[in-house]
Motif scaffolding. Structure first.
Motif, PDB file in Angstrom:
ATOM      1  N   ASP A  41      -4.318  16.001  -6.617  1.00 50.46           N
ATOM      2  CA  ASP A  41      -3.720  16.396  -5.333  1.00 50.46           C
ATOM      3  C   ASP A  41      -4.202  15.475  -4.216  1.00 50.46           C
ATOM      4  N   GLU A  42      -5.480  15.090  -4.269  1.00 52.92           N
ATOM      5  CA  GLU A  42      -6.026  14.208  -3.241  1.00 52.92           C
ATOM      6  C   GLU A  42      -5.378  12.827  -3.317  1.00 52.92           C
ATOM      7  N   GLN A  43      -5.170  12.333  -4.516  1.00 52.05           N
ATOM      8  CA  GLN A  43      -4.537  11.029  -4.685  1.00 52.05           C
ATOM      9  C   GLN A  43      -3.077  11.061  -4.238  1.00 52.05           C
ATOM     10  N   LYS A  44      -2.384  12.125  -4.551  1.00 55.28           N
ATOM     11  CA  LYS A  44      -0.988  12.255  -4.102  1.00 55.28           C
ATOM     12  C   LYS A  44      -0.918  12.261  -2.577  1.00 55.28           C
ATOM     13  N   GLU A  45      -1.874  12.900  -1.952  1.00 50.08           N
ATOM     14  CA  GLU A  45      -1.888  12.945  -0.496  1.00 50.08           C
ATOM     15  C   GLU A  45      -2.121  11.545   0.082  1.00 50.08           C
ATOM     16  N   MET A  46      -2.981  10.757  -0.552  1.00 49.78           N
ATOM     17  CA  MET A  46      -3.198   9.391  -0.088  1.00 49.78           C
ATOM     18  C   MET A  46      -1.932   8.556  -0.256  1.00 49.78           C
ATOM     19  N   CYS A  47      -1.195   8.778  -1.334  1.00 49.80           N
ATOM     20  CA  CYS A  47       0.060   8.055  -1.548  1.00 49.80           C
ATOM     21  C   CYS A  47       1.070   8.405  -0.462  1.00 49.80           C
ATOM     22  N   ARG A  48       1.167   9.676  -0.127  1.00 51.44           N
ATOM     23  CA  ARG A  48       2.096  10.100   0.938  1.00 51.44           C
ATOM     24  C   ARG A  48       1.684   9.514   2.278  1.00 51.44           C
ATOM     25  N   GLU A  49       0.379   9.470   2.507  1.00 50.78           N
ATOM     26  CA  GLU A  49      -0.118   8.881   3.754  1.00 50.78           C
ATOM     27  C   GLU A  49       0.263   7.408   3.840  1.00 50.78           C
ATOM     28  N   MET A  50       0.139   6.681   2.738  1.00 55.46           N
ATOM     29  CA  MET A  50       0.494   5.268   2.731  1.00 55.46           C
ATOM     30  C   MET A  50       1.997   5.094   2.952  1.00 55.46           C
ATOM     31  N   GLU A  52       3.922   6.890   4.658  1.00 51.99           N
ATOM     32  CA  GLU A  52       4.301   7.260   6.025  1.00 51.99           C
ATOM     33  C   GLU A  52       3.863   6.228   7.060  1.00 51.99           C
ATOM     34  N   ARG A  53       3.078   5.270   6.650  1.00 48.48           N
ATOM     35  CA  ARG A  53       2.617   4.251   7.588  1.00 48.48           C
ATOM     36  C   ARG A  53       3.779   3.350   7.990  1.00 48.48           C
ATOM     37  N   GLU A  54       3.848   3.042   9.261  1.00 50.00           N
ATOM     38  CA  GLU A  54       4.953   2.235   9.774  1.00 50.00           C
ATOM     39  C   GLU A  54       4.914   0.808   9.211  1.00 50.00           C
ATOM     40  N   ASP A  55       3.700   0.229   9.072  1.00 49.20           N
ATOM     41  CA  ASP A  55       3.615  -1.137   8.573  1.00 49.20           C
ATOM     42  C   ASP A  55       4.042  -1.236   7.104  1.00 49.20           C
ATOM     43  N   VAL A  56       3.947  -0.137   6.373  1.00 50.93           N
ATOM     44  CA  VAL A  56       4.399  -0.108   4.987  1.00 50.93           C
ATOM     45  C   VAL A  56       5.908   0.123   4.929  1.00 50.93           C
ATOM     46  N   ARG A  57       6.392   1.094   5.706  1.00 53.36           N
ATOM     47  CA  ARG A  57       7.819   1.438   5.679  1.00 53.36           C
ATOM     48  C   ARG A  57       8.698   0.286   6.165  1.00 53.36           C
ATOM     49  N   SER A  58       8.147  -0.557   7.018  1.00 50.96           N
ATOM     50  CA  SER A  58       8.952  -1.645   7.582  1.00 50.96           C
ATOM     51  C   SER A  58       9.257  -2.745   6.562  1.00 50.96           C
ATOM     52  N   VAL A  59       8.519  -2.789   5.458  1.00 44.39           N
ATOM     53  CA  VAL A  59       8.723  -3.874   4.488  1.00 44.39           C
ATOM     54  C   VAL A  59       9.050  -3.370   3.072  1.00 44.39           C
ATOM     55  N   MET A  60       8.899  -2.091   2.798  1.00 51.08           N
ATOM     56  CA  MET A  60       9.003  -1.633   1.411  1.00 51.08           C
ATOM     57  C   MET A  60      10.449  -1.575   0.914  1.00 51.08           C
ATOM     58  N   ARG A  61      10.583  -1.663  -0.402  1.00 48.75           N
ATOM     59  CA  ARG A  61      11.874  -1.544  -1.073  1.00 48.75           C
ATOM     60  C   ARG A  61      12.161  -0.072  -1.368  1.00 48.75           C
ATOM     61  N   GLU A  62      13.347   0.197  -1.840  1.00 46.75           N
ATOM     62  CA  GLU A  62      13.705   1.571  -2.182  1.00 46.75           C
ATOM     63  C   GLU A  62      12.817   2.106  -3.296  1.00 46.75           C
ATOM     64  N   MET A  63      12.532   1.269  -4.319  1.00 43.23           N
ATOM     65  CA  MET A  63      11.736   1.759  -5.444  1.00 43.23           C
ATOM     66  C   MET A  63      10.292   2.055  -5.065  1.00 43.23           C
ATOM     67  N   ASP A  64       9.838   1.492  -3.945  1.00 40.43           N
ATOM     68  CA  ASP A  64       8.457   1.741  -3.532  1.00 40.43           C
ATOM     69  C   ASP A  64       8.302   3.099  -2.850  1.00 40.43           C
ATOM     70  N   ASN A  78      -8.821   0.285  -5.801  1.00 42.10           N
ATOM     71  CA  ASN A  78      -9.801   1.368  -5.931  1.00 42.10           C
ATOM     72  C   ASN A  78      -9.665   2.429  -4.834  1.00 42.10           C
ATOM     73  N   TRP A  79      -8.436   2.733  -4.489  1.00 42.57           N
ATOM     74  CA  TRP A  79      -8.101   3.786  -3.522  1.00 42.57           C
ATOM     75  C   TRP A  79      -8.669   3.507  -2.130  1.00 42.57           C
ATOM     76  N   ASP A  80      -8.797   2.224  -1.815  1.00 43.39           N
ATOM     77  CA  ASP A  80      -9.150   1.817  -0.457  1.00 43.39           C
ATOM     78  C   ASP A  80      -7.840   1.595   0.296  1.00 43.39           C
ATOM     79  N   MET A  81      -7.539   2.475   1.241  1.00 41.21           N
ATOM     80  CA  MET A  81      -6.236   2.474   1.907  1.00 41.21           C
ATOM     81  C   MET A  81      -5.938   1.148   2.588  1.00 41.21           C
ATOM     82  N   GLU A  82      -6.868   0.632   3.373  1.00 36.20           N
ATOM     83  CA  GLU A  82      -6.591  -0.584   4.134  1.00 36.20           C
ATOM     84  C   GLU A  82      -6.388  -1.787   3.216  1.00 36.20           C
TER      85      GLU A  82
END
Length: 506
Positions: A41-50, A52-64, A78-82
């Motif tokens: 559950d904690e890992q899924k939450e980190m994935c959702r957080e990533m 939702e980031r604007e810098d990620v959404r601005s470049v990602m593909r549909e499959m991402d 190793n689950w380091d967000m930055e």
């Protein structure tokens, strides 16, 4: 199940070690494959957080835009967000700059597309090969290719595009399975090295492998669930010494290197009808192709090696100037008739007035192949010694290869440094200075010194090939008795010592 692998201790770092799979698994493959398990559950939450980031959404593909697909970058870092976000953005920029997003359509217009696809011995055309728990399986037989004939016709950068084409197909298939099954499957790769030889140490081919490896690590994270390398010939030890620093620790932990006895393991998670017959299955058409590549249908004869006549009473030295950085020097040669003395010498400045250091002395032999790792700059010499013969000249045919061992800090995902080679270190021995041909001792042939590290040798003496896959500094090789009429002296034998060789535990 029993495997025959290269000394159990030699490869224990990269042989299968994932045997703690879930007891709920319903097939035997759970003993060998990393478990497919859901994110916490904690890992899924980190994935959702990533996501939702604007810098990620601005470049990602549909499959991402999927927690399981985006988790690959978090796992790789190793689950380091930055760090994961930085890696992801770098990948998306790389894709844009190199037109990777349209590669699946664009490359089909290449004039050699169909020819190379038909030639390359892999299962890429078969998309229905899955393990019992849903991971796609890909087979390849790189030993059946002729790298020089391919690279003579298709530039290296274009061949990299063909490799990326395959990676794009694999990533897309994994995405489709992820949507269908609701978890990330990864892929199983089986690399059959039957036919691998010296021609595969062709430097442009190794450059192709190196660049492809780096691109895969940076831009296709966690694509591999498990990689099997099977049917490894002797020359693989030398090639492995060159290529192993290119992989990060996580990748190496997913590799299982098995020389033989792997059939039961593969059949534990792959149906026999989906496993090629050369791997112990029933299929005869999953992997085809290979041989000499020629789009005109004409055989290409590749000439290897150089010829040299060593006159009676003379010594031929082949100089190799090595600069900074670890370098592997490999060679193979044979004598047309009779025998010849062979050794490897080192001279820091290449000055004839300086006494050379003998790194390895094989005595008088008829054929040899081997390698050393040159760790200090200077001049290294492959020495063919016919000084003892006063009546016969010797005709040799030789081939030598030099490759720099490169590491790459950006591949150290875990921060623990480059994963060590699985091969055992050779024992230390005293350095020896050059002696006259009359009193040169051969007791310490294959001597190890700070100048070099022996990697592998395999000798044929008087027509008898050693069956052991041994590292210099270990093992016992017979010296050839004198085959020249003018010499009645017999060569001394090695001191008895330990050996490392292929074992059959089955």
């Amino acid at each position: 199940m029993s495997n025959s692998s290269i000394s159990s201790s030699d490869f224990e770092s990269i042989t299968s070690n994932e045997e703690s799979s879930s007891e709920s698994s319903e097939y035997l493959g759970k003993k060998y494959l990393p478990e497919l398990k859901d994110l916490t559950d904690e890992q899924k939450e980190m994935c959702r957080e990533m996501l939702e980031r604007e810098d990620v959404r601005s470049v990602m593909r549909e499959m991402d835009n999927n927690i399981y697909m985006i988790s690959r970058w978090l796992i790789a870092r190793n689950w380091d967000m930055e760090k994961a976000v930085e890696m992801f953005i770098n990948t998306m920029n790389w894709r844009e700059e190199n037109n990777i997003n349209t590669l699946l359509e664009d490359l089909q217009e290449h004039p050699k597309f169909e020819i190379l696809r038909d030639y390359w011995p892999s299962s890429q055309a078969h998309r229905d090969i899955l393990t019992h728990d849903g991971s796609p399986v890909f087979y390849e037989r790189v030993g059946m290719t002729d790298p020089k004939s391919v690279l003579n016709d298709i530039p290296l950068e274009e061949l990299i595009s063909f490799h990326l084409y395959d990676q794009e197909l694999r990533e897309k298939q994994i995405y489709d399975l992820c949507i269908e099954r609701g978890y990330y499957t990864g892929a199983i790769f089986v690399q059959d090295l039957t036919g691998l030889g010296w021609k595969h140490m062709y430097k442009p081919a190794l450059n192709l492998l190196q660049k492809s490896t780096y691109m895969d690590a940076d831009n296709y994270p966690e694509l591999i669930r498990k990689l099997y390398i099977v049917n490894c010939p002797h020359v693989f030890q030398i090639i492995w010494k060159i290529i192993s620093p290119w992989f990060d620790k996580k990748s190496l932990e997913k590799m299982s290197i098995i020389t033989s006895g792997y059939e039961d393991e593969l059949l534990s998670f792959i149906d026999a009808d989906k496993l090629p017959d050369f791997l112990g299955g029933n299929s005869t058409d999953i992997v085809t192709g290979g041989g000499v590549y020629d789009d005109r249908g004409k055989k290409i004869k590749i000439k290897k090696g150089k010829k040299k006549e060593v006159a009676r009473g003379e010594i031929f030295k082949l100089p190799l100037e090595i600069g900074e950085g670890n370098t592997v020097i490999s060679w193979m040669f044979n004598v047309n008739q009779y025998d010849i003395g062979f050794r490897v010498e080192y001279n820091k400045h290449g000055d004839d007035d300086d006494e050379p250091e003998i790194l390895q002395d094989e005595g008088r032999i008829t054929q040899h192949e081997g390698s050393i790792e040159a760790v200090e700059p200077g001049f290294y010499y492959l020495v063919f010694d016919n000084s003892y013969s006063w009546t016969r000249k010797k005709n040799i045919k030789y081939y030598n290869f030099i490759h720099h061992i490169e590491t790459r800090n950006s591949l150290e995902h875990s921060g623990e440094g480059i994963y060590p080679s699985p091969f055992k270190k050779t024992r230390k021995s005293k350095r020896r200075r050059k002696k006259s041909s009359a009193d040169r001792s051969t007791d310490d042939a294959n001597a190890d010194s700070p100048r070099s590290k022996s990697v592998q040798t395999s000798s044929r003496k008087n027509g008898s090939h050693s069956k052991k896959l041994s590292l210099p500094g270990f093992g016992r090789h017979k010296r050839s008795s004198s085959t020249d009429d003018e010499s009645g002296k017999k060569q001394k034998k090695h001191k008895r010592s330990k050996s490392i060789h292929i074992t059959d535990e089955g």
